[in-house]
Scaffold this active site. Structure first.
Site, mmCIF file in Angstrom:
data_model
loop_
_atom_site.group_PDB
_atom_site.id
_atom_site.type_symbol
_atom_site.label_atom_id
_atom_site.label_comp_id
_atom_site.label_asym_id
_atom_site.label_seq_id
_atom_site.Cartn_x
_atom_site.Cartn_y
_atom_site.Cartn_z
ATOM 1 N N LYS A 54 0.843 -1.203 0.000
ATOM 2 C CA LYS A 54 0.000 0.000 0.000
ATOM 3 C C LYS A 54 0.881 1.258 0.000
ATOM 4 C CE LYS A 54 -3.732 -2.632 2.079
ATOM 5 N NZ LYS A 54 -4.359 -3.191 3.274
ATOM 6 N N GLN A 98 -4.316 -1.918 9.593
ATOM 7 C CA GLN A 98 -4.310 -3.245 8.969
ATOM 8 C C GLN A 98 -4.943 -4.273 9.905
ATOM 9 O OE1 GLN A 98 -3.412 -3.811 5.787
ATOM 10 N NE2 GLN A 98 -3.873 -5.981 5.956
ATOM 11 N N ASP A 121 -10.798 2.842 4.277
ATOM 12 C CA ASP A 121 -11.121 1.412 4.221
ATOM 13 C C ASP A 121 -12.632 1.202 4.178
ATOM 14 O OD1 ASP A 121 -9.420 -0.758 4.079
ATOM 15 O OD2 ASP A 121 -8.745 -0.560 6.156
HETATM 16 N N1 GUN Z 1 -6.917 -7.154 6.021
HETATM 17 C C1 GUN Z 1 -7.271 -7.862 4.921
HETATM 18 N N2 GUN Z 1 -7.837 -7.055 3.994
HETATM 19 C C2 GUN Z 1 -7.831 -5.808 4.535
HETATM 20 C C3 GUN Z 1 -8.283 -4.545 4.055
HETATM 21 O O1 GUN Z 1 -8.822 -4.402 2.950
HETATM 22 N N3 GUN Z 1 -8.099 -3.498 4.902
HETATM 23 C C4 GUN Z 1 -7.535 -3.644 6.135
HETATM 24 N N4 GUN Z 1 -7.413 -2.569 6.911
HETATM 25 N N5 GUN Z 1 -7.117 -4.805 6.610
HETATM 26 C C5 GUN Z 1 -7.260 -5.878 5.807
#
Ligand code: GUN
Length: 292
Positions: A54, A98, A121
């Protein structure tokens, strides 16, 4: 093969190019650089890899990136203090915590500290609530489901009036995917571990979104001929023919399903690249909402 392959890598690249152009235009106009903060707590290798990609995407698209990392044993207070600090920082437009967080932390409380304007998100109760209610519009759509719908629309799959089946009801994918499909006027069925006669329900699906994290769980004879199959699964299985001894597969048996479906996403190269592309799009939107 009868199915049309949905090339997520190519479509994600197009989204990224559009975002990069818009960022460039903002910067040339003297506006601030859209900036994403990521927070990783602990040392899960998959989570560390996701946050690294990211941040890398932010750099590649000319966006700002702030990477925060707390140890596995960080306290609830430490995590909350850091999220509050990021939320109060006017130079940060989007915050991504995350998931999953280590088990001792209260995820719901942590996520509730992110302002709706920075919730790139789309996981905050406010964004999900708006997505769920008729006539309300969330500021951000959760990135993976947003990517799935984007792939369907770009491929010309008609969502309105379609029978859509979502396999899995996680907060990250299954549930928001079902809400998004409903908001686009599909008739939506959500299947999960207690669902009876899964195969019979999936056989009715004009659109299938598979997100249960079980290797090649959906067999080809469960697929309705001509259906659009979006495979969110990323599972590693042993493969002695590969140098690494393993390979990635989805939640759908691709080789069987591609002979029956009308459209299908591959794994890898389907939904995976879309998640980050949609996160970048959301971060740009966040900057546009927060600064003139
Ligand atoms: N863990 C797995 N997929 C995601 C996501 O799209 N966003 C976040 N914050 N954590 C994740």
């Amino acid at each position: 093969m009868t199915a049309q392959l949905i090339d997520g890598k190519r479509i994600a690249q197009q989204v990224r190019e559009e975002v990069a152009l818009a960022v460039g235009r903002r910067v040339s106009a003297g506006k601030c650089i859209p900036t994403l903060a990521t927070l990783l707590v602990g040392n899960r290798p998959d989570s560390a890899a996701y946050v690294a990609s990211k941040s890398k995407a932010c750099m590649e698209l000319g966006m700002g990136s702030v990477s925060e990392h707390l140890p596995e044993d960080a306290t609830q207070e430490q995590v909350e203090a850091l999220v509050k600090k990021l939320d109060a920082d006017p130079e940060i437009h989007g915050i991504l915590v995350q998931l999953p967080l280590p088990a001792h932390l209260d995820e719901e409380r942590v996520l509730s500290l992110i302002s709706i304007e920075k919730d790139v998100d789309g996981f905050s109760p406010l964004n999900i609530g708006r997505l769920a209610q008729k006539g309300r519009v969330p500021l951000f759509m959760p990135c993976t489901p947003y990517g799935c719908i984007y792939l369907l629309e770009k491929s010309g799959v008609k969502i309105e009036g379609a029978n859509a089946v979502v396999l899995g009801r996680s907060n990250i994918v299954g549930l928001p995917a079902a809400l998004l499909l409903l908001s686009k006027n599909a008739t939506v069925t959500v299947c999960h571990s207690r669902t009876k006669d899964l195969a019979a329900i999936i056989r009715q699906a004009d659109i299938l979104i598979a997100a249960i994290g079980k290797s090649e769980f959906v067999s080809g004879d469960w697929i309705k001929p001509g259906a659009a199959v979006i495979d969110v699964g990323i599972n590693t299985i042993a493969d002695p023919t590969k140098k690494s001894g393993k390979r990635l597969v989805g939640d759908v048996n691709f080789n069987e399903a591609k002979e029956v479906a009308g459209w299908i996403t591959p794994v890898p190269g389907g939904v995976g690249p879309m998640t980050i592309a949609m996160l970048m799009k959301n971060t740009l939107t966040a900057a546009e909402l927060q600064s003139s």
